[in-house]
Design a protein around this motif. Structure first.
Motif, PDB file in Angstrom:
ATOM      1  N   VAL A  64      -2.992   2.710  -6.828  1.00 29.61           N
ATOM      2  CA  VAL A  64      -2.446   2.008  -5.665  1.00 29.61           C
ATOM      3  C   VAL A  64      -3.533   1.755  -4.627  1.00 29.61           C
TER       4      VAL A  64
ATOM      5  N   THR B 257       6.216  -2.515  -3.954  1.00 30.33           N
ATOM      6  CA  THR B 257       5.254  -2.617  -5.046  1.00 30.33           C
ATOM      7  C   THR B 257       3.833  -2.497  -4.504  1.00 30.33           C
ATOM      8  N   PRO B 258       2.852  -2.229  -5.377  1.00 24.38           N
ATOM      9  CA  PRO B 258       1.454  -2.231  -4.924  1.00 24.38           C
ATOM     10  C   PRO B 258       1.050  -3.562  -4.290  1.00 24.38           C
TER      11      PRO B 258
END
Length: 266
Positions: A184, A94-95
Protein backbone atom coordinates in the motif's frame (compact mmCIF):
# COMPACT_ATOMS: atom_id res chain seq x y z
CA UNK A 1 -18.99 -1.41 26.73
CA UNK A 2 -21.90 0.32 25.03
CA UNK A 3 -22.49 -0.08 21.33
CA UNK A 4 -22.14 2.86 18.90
CA UNK A 5 -25.91 2.87 18.55
CA UNK A 6 -26.39 3.22 22.30
CA UNK A 7 -23.90 6.07 22.37
CA UNK A 8 -25.82 7.89 19.68
CA UNK A 9 -29.12 7.44 21.49
CA UNK A 10 -27.70 8.93 24.66
CA UNK A 11 -26.41 11.96 22.76
CA UNK A 12 -29.63 12.33 20.82
CA UNK A 13 -31.61 12.62 24.04
CA UNK A 14 -29.39 15.43 25.33
CA UNK A 15 -31.21 18.66 26.06
CA UNK A 16 -28.61 20.52 24.00
CA UNK A 17 -30.10 20.10 20.52
CA UNK A 18 -28.34 22.93 18.68
CA UNK A 19 -26.42 22.62 15.38
CA UNK A 20 -23.16 21.71 17.15
CA UNK A 21 -24.85 18.82 19.00
CA UNK A 22 -26.47 17.57 15.78
CA UNK A 23 -23.07 17.66 14.06
CA UNK A 24 -21.47 15.68 16.90
CA UNK A 25 -24.19 13.04 16.74
CA UNK A 26 -23.79 12.83 12.97
CA UNK A 27 -20.06 12.14 13.46
CA UNK A 28 -20.88 9.27 15.84
CA UNK A 29 -23.38 7.76 13.40
CA UNK A 30 -20.87 8.14 10.56
CA UNK A 31 -18.19 6.45 12.69
CA UNK A 32 -20.47 3.48 13.38
CA UNK A 33 -21.32 3.02 9.71
CA UNK A 34 -17.70 3.59 8.69
CA UNK A 35 -16.57 0.79 10.96
CA UNK A 36 -19.11 -1.58 9.42
CA UNK A 37 -17.72 -0.76 5.97
CA UNK A 38 -14.07 -1.12 7.00
CA UNK A 39 -14.76 -4.36 8.90
CA UNK A 40 -16.57 -5.80 5.87
CA UNK A 41 -19.96 -6.02 7.52
CA UNK A 42 -21.13 -3.77 4.69
CA UNK A 43 -19.29 -5.03 1.62
CA UNK A 44 -18.31 -3.20 -1.54
CA UNK A 45 -21.42 -2.71 -3.68
CA UNK A 46 -23.86 -3.24 -0.83
CA UNK A 47 -26.61 -0.72 -0.23
CA UNK A 48 -26.75 0.53 3.34
CA UNK A 49 -30.07 0.12 5.19
CA UNK A 50 -32.86 2.54 4.38
CA UNK A 51 -32.93 5.87 6.18
CA UNK A 52 -35.99 4.97 8.24
CA UNK A 53 -34.24 1.84 9.51
CA UNK A 54 -31.09 3.74 10.43
CA UNK A 55 -33.08 6.52 12.10
CA UNK A 56 -34.78 3.92 14.26
CA UNK A 57 -31.56 2.08 15.03
CA UNK A 58 -29.60 5.16 16.06
CA UNK A 59 -32.59 7.10 17.41
CA UNK A 60 -31.74 10.22 15.40
CA UNK A 61 -33.65 12.54 13.13
CA UNK A 62 -33.49 12.64 9.35
CA UNK A 63 -31.32 15.77 9.27
CA UNK A 64 -28.71 14.20 11.54
CA UNK A 65 -28.68 10.98 9.52
CA UNK A 66 -28.26 12.88 6.27
CA UNK A 67 -25.29 14.71 7.78
CA UNK A 68 -23.73 11.37 8.67
CA UNK A 69 -24.30 10.03 5.16
CA UNK A 70 -22.80 13.19 3.70
CA UNK A 71 -19.66 12.64 5.79
CA UNK A 72 -19.24 9.13 4.39
CA UNK A 73 -19.95 10.35 0.87
CA UNK A 74 -17.24 12.99 1.21
CA UNK A 75 -14.82 10.29 2.35
CA UNK A 76 -15.64 8.26 -0.77
CA UNK A 77 -17.04 5.35 1.26
CA UNK A 78 -20.54 5.60 -0.22
CA UNK A 79 -22.24 7.00 -3.30
CA UNK A 80 -25.74 8.35 -2.88
CA UNK A 81 -28.05 7.42 -5.75
CA UNK A 82 -31.01 9.63 -6.46
CA UNK A 83 -34.34 8.78 -8.07
CA UNK A 84 -36.39 5.58 -8.15
CA UNK A 85 -33.35 3.35 -7.60
CA UNK A 86 -32.08 5.51 -4.76
CA UNK A 87 -29.93 4.35 -1.91
CA UNK A 88 -26.38 4.67 -0.64
CA UNK A 89 -23.93 2.23 -2.26
CA UNK A 90 -20.85 1.14 -0.32
CA UNK A 91 -17.34 1.60 -1.73
CA UNK A 92 -14.62 -0.24 0.17
CA UNK A 93 -11.42 1.87 0.22
CA UNK A 94 -8.70 0.78 -2.19
CA UNK A 95 -4.97 1.52 -2.59
CA UNK A 96 -5.97 3.69 -5.55
CA UNK A 97 -8.07 5.83 -3.22
CA UNK A 98 -5.10 6.20 -0.88
CA UNK A 99 -2.82 7.06 -3.80
CA UNK A 100 -5.18 9.80 -4.92
CA UNK A 101 -5.16 11.46 -1.50
CA UNK A 102 -1.40 10.93 -1.16
CA UNK A 103 -0.85 12.66 -4.48
CA UNK A 104 -2.91 15.66 -3.45
CA UNK A 105 -1.00 15.97 -0.15
CA UNK A 106 2.35 15.83 -1.95
CA UNK A 107 1.13 18.33 -4.54
CA UNK A 108 -0.05 20.73 -1.84
CA UNK A 109 3.32 20.47 -0.05
CA UNK A 110 5.14 21.29 -3.32
CA UNK A 111 7.28 18.15 -3.08
CA UNK A 112 9.74 17.91 -5.96
CA UNK A 113 10.36 15.03 -8.34
CA UNK A 114 13.86 14.63 -6.88
CA UNK A 115 12.35 14.13 -3.43
CA UNK A 116 9.82 11.58 -4.69
CA UNK A 117 12.46 9.68 -6.65
CA UNK A 118 14.76 9.55 -3.64
CA UNK A 119 12.03 7.90 -1.57
CA UNK A 120 11.34 5.43 -4.35
CA UNK A 121 15.03 4.53 -4.61
CA UNK A 122 15.11 3.75 -0.88
CA UNK A 123 11.84 1.86 -0.62
CA UNK A 124 11.61 -0.25 -3.77
CA UNK A 125 14.89 -2.13 -3.14
CA UNK A 126 13.33 -3.28 0.16
CA UNK A 127 10.52 -4.83 -1.88
CA UNK A 128 13.10 -6.47 -4.15
CA UNK A 129 14.76 -8.01 -1.08
CA UNK A 130 11.39 -9.19 0.25
CA UNK A 131 10.62 -10.84 -3.10
CA UNK A 132 14.01 -12.56 -2.93
CA UNK A 133 13.32 -13.86 0.59
CA UNK A 134 10.00 -15.47 -0.33
CA UNK A 135 10.27 -19.26 -0.28
CA UNK A 136 7.51 -19.40 -2.90
CA UNK A 137 9.10 -16.83 -5.22
CA UNK A 138 9.37 -19.31 -8.10
CA UNK A 139 5.58 -19.45 -8.29
CA UNK A 140 4.40 -16.23 -6.61
CA UNK A 141 6.89 -13.68 -7.99
CA UNK A 142 9.04 -14.83 -10.90
CA UNK A 143 6.37 -15.88 -13.45
CA UNK A 144 4.80 -12.41 -13.42
CA UNK A 145 8.17 -10.64 -13.64
CA UNK A 146 9.29 -12.83 -16.54
CA UNK A 147 6.02 -12.31 -18.41
CA UNK A 148 6.25 -8.50 -18.16
CA UNK A 149 9.97 -8.59 -18.96
CA UNK A 150 9.35 -10.55 -22.15
CA UNK A 151 6.87 -7.94 -23.37
CA UNK A 152 9.21 -5.13 -22.37
CA UNK A 153 12.12 -6.66 -24.29
CA UNK A 154 9.93 -6.77 -27.38
CA UNK A 155 9.05 -3.07 -27.00
CA UNK A 156 12.56 -1.59 -27.11
CA UNK A 157 11.74 0.23 -30.34
CA UNK A 158 8.53 1.75 -28.94
CA UNK A 159 9.50 4.38 -26.31
CA UNK A 160 6.05 4.89 -24.79
CA UNK A 161 5.24 1.18 -24.62
CA UNK A 162 8.68 0.51 -23.14
CA UNK A 163 8.14 3.09 -20.36
CA UNK A 164 4.70 1.67 -19.59
CA UNK A 165 6.00 -1.89 -19.38
CA UNK A 166 9.02 -0.85 -17.33
CA UNK A 167 6.67 0.72 -14.80
CA UNK A 168 4.53 -2.45 -14.88
CA UNK A 169 7.65 -4.48 -14.06
CA UNK A 170 8.43 -2.35 -11.02
CA UNK A 171 4.82 -2.44 -9.87
CA UNK A 172 4.94 -6.25 -10.12
CA UNK A 173 7.91 -6.25 -7.74
CA UNK A 174 5.91 -4.26 -5.20
CA UNK A 175 2.85 -6.46 -5.66
CA UNK A 176 4.98 -9.60 -5.21
CA UNK A 177 6.85 -8.56 -2.08
CA UNK A 178 4.29 -10.26 0.18
CA UNK A 179 4.06 -7.41 2.70
CA UNK A 180 0.70 -5.66 2.52
CA UNK A 181 1.90 -2.52 4.30
CA UNK A 182 4.70 -2.06 1.77
CA UNK A 183 2.30 -2.83 -1.06
CA UNK A 184 0.00 0.00 0.00
CA UNK A 185 2.67 2.51 1.04
CA UNK A 186 5.01 1.98 -1.88
CA UNK A 187 2.07 1.47 -4.21
CA UNK A 188 1.10 5.08 -3.53
CA UNK A 189 4.62 6.28 -4.32
CA UNK A 190 4.77 4.13 -7.48
CA UNK A 191 1.40 5.41 -8.68
CA UNK A 192 2.41 9.05 -8.22
CA UNK A 193 5.80 8.48 -9.85
CA UNK A 194 4.12 6.76 -12.81
CA UNK A 195 2.01 9.87 -13.44
CA UNK A 196 5.09 12.09 -13.51
CA UNK A 197 7.05 9.61 -15.62
CA UNK A 198 4.22 9.36 -18.15
CA UNK A 199 4.29 13.13 -18.65
CA UNK A 200 8.05 12.99 -19.17
CA UNK A 201 7.72 10.03 -21.53
CA UNK A 202 5.21 11.81 -23.75
CA UNK A 203 7.61 14.76 -24.06
CA UNK A 204 11.09 13.23 -24.04
CA UNK A 205 11.18 9.42 -24.07
CA UNK A 206 11.93 9.37 -27.79
CA UNK A 207 15.23 11.14 -27.04
CA UNK A 208 16.48 8.04 -25.20
CA UNK A 209 18.26 5.62 -27.53
CA UNK A 210 17.37 2.01 -28.16
CA UNK A 211 20.75 1.12 -26.62
CA UNK A 212 19.75 2.72 -23.32
CA UNK A 213 16.44 0.87 -23.35
CA UNK A 214 18.27 -2.38 -24.12
CA UNK A 215 20.43 -1.72 -21.05
CA UNK A 216 17.25 -1.40 -18.97
CA UNK A 217 16.08 -4.76 -20.26
CA UNK A 218 19.39 -6.39 -19.31
CA UNK A 219 19.23 -4.89 -15.83
CA UNK A 220 15.70 -6.16 -15.33
CA UNK A 221 16.90 -9.61 -16.33
CA UNK A 222 19.68 -9.31 -13.76
CA UNK A 223 17.10 -8.43 -11.10
CA UNK A 224 15.05 -11.48 -12.06
CA UNK A 225 18.14 -13.71 -11.81
CA UNK A 226 19.11 -12.32 -8.40
CA UNK A 227 15.59 -12.84 -7.07
CA UNK A 228 15.61 -16.39 -8.43
CA UNK A 229 18.98 -17.06 -6.74
CA UNK A 230 17.64 -15.91 -3.37
CA UNK A 231 20.50 -13.47 -2.70
CA UNK A 232 18.56 -10.69 -1.04
CA UNK A 233 21.61 -8.52 -0.20
CA UNK A 234 22.91 -8.58 -3.76
CA UNK A 235 19.42 -8.01 -5.14
CA UNK A 236 18.93 -5.00 -2.85
CA UNK A 237 22.25 -3.40 -3.85
CA UNK A 238 21.63 -3.98 -7.54
CA UNK A 239 18.12 -2.51 -7.30
CA UNK A 240 19.53 0.69 -5.76
CA UNK A 241 22.03 1.07 -8.62
CA UNK A 242 19.42 0.24 -11.24
CA UNK A 243 16.94 2.82 -9.97
CA UNK A 244 19.61 5.51 -9.75
CA UNK A 245 20.38 4.99 -13.42
CA UNK A 246 16.75 4.63 -14.50
CA UNK A 247 15.73 7.86 -12.75
CA UNK A 248 18.52 9.88 -14.33
CA UNK A 249 16.61 10.39 -17.58
CA UNK A 250 13.18 11.54 -16.34
CA UNK A 251 14.81 13.73 -13.67
CA UNK A 252 17.25 15.41 -16.02
CA UNK A 253 16.19 19.05 -16.13
CA UNK A 254 12.96 18.24 -14.24
CA UNK A 255 14.07 17.15 -10.77
CA UNK A 256 13.32 20.49 -9.11
CA UNK A 257 9.82 20.62 -10.59
CA UNK A 258 7.01 20.22 -8.04
CA UNK A 259 4.87 17.11 -8.29
CA UNK A 260 1.58 17.43 -10.14
CA UNK A 261 -0.98 15.06 -8.64
CA UNK A 262 -3.09 15.23 -11.80
CA UNK A 263 -0.78 15.89 -14.77
CA UNK A 264 -2.51 17.13 -17.92
CA UNK A 265 -3.17 14.53 -20.58
CA UNK A 266 -1.79 15.00 -24.08
Amino acid sequence: MSSPSATVRTDARSSDSGPIRYAAIAEVVAAALRRRILDGELADGDVIPKQDELMAEFDVGRTTLRQAIRILETEGLITVRRGKVGGSVVHSPTPQDAARMFGMVMHARHVTLDDLAQALRRLEPVCVALCTQRPDRTTAVLPRLREVHERMAAAIGDPLAYIRLSREFHEAIVAGCGNQTMQVLLGMVETLWARQEQTWAEQSAADVSDEIRALGVREHQELIDLIADGDDSAAYRFAVRHLEGAHAYPLRGHGARPIDSDPPTH
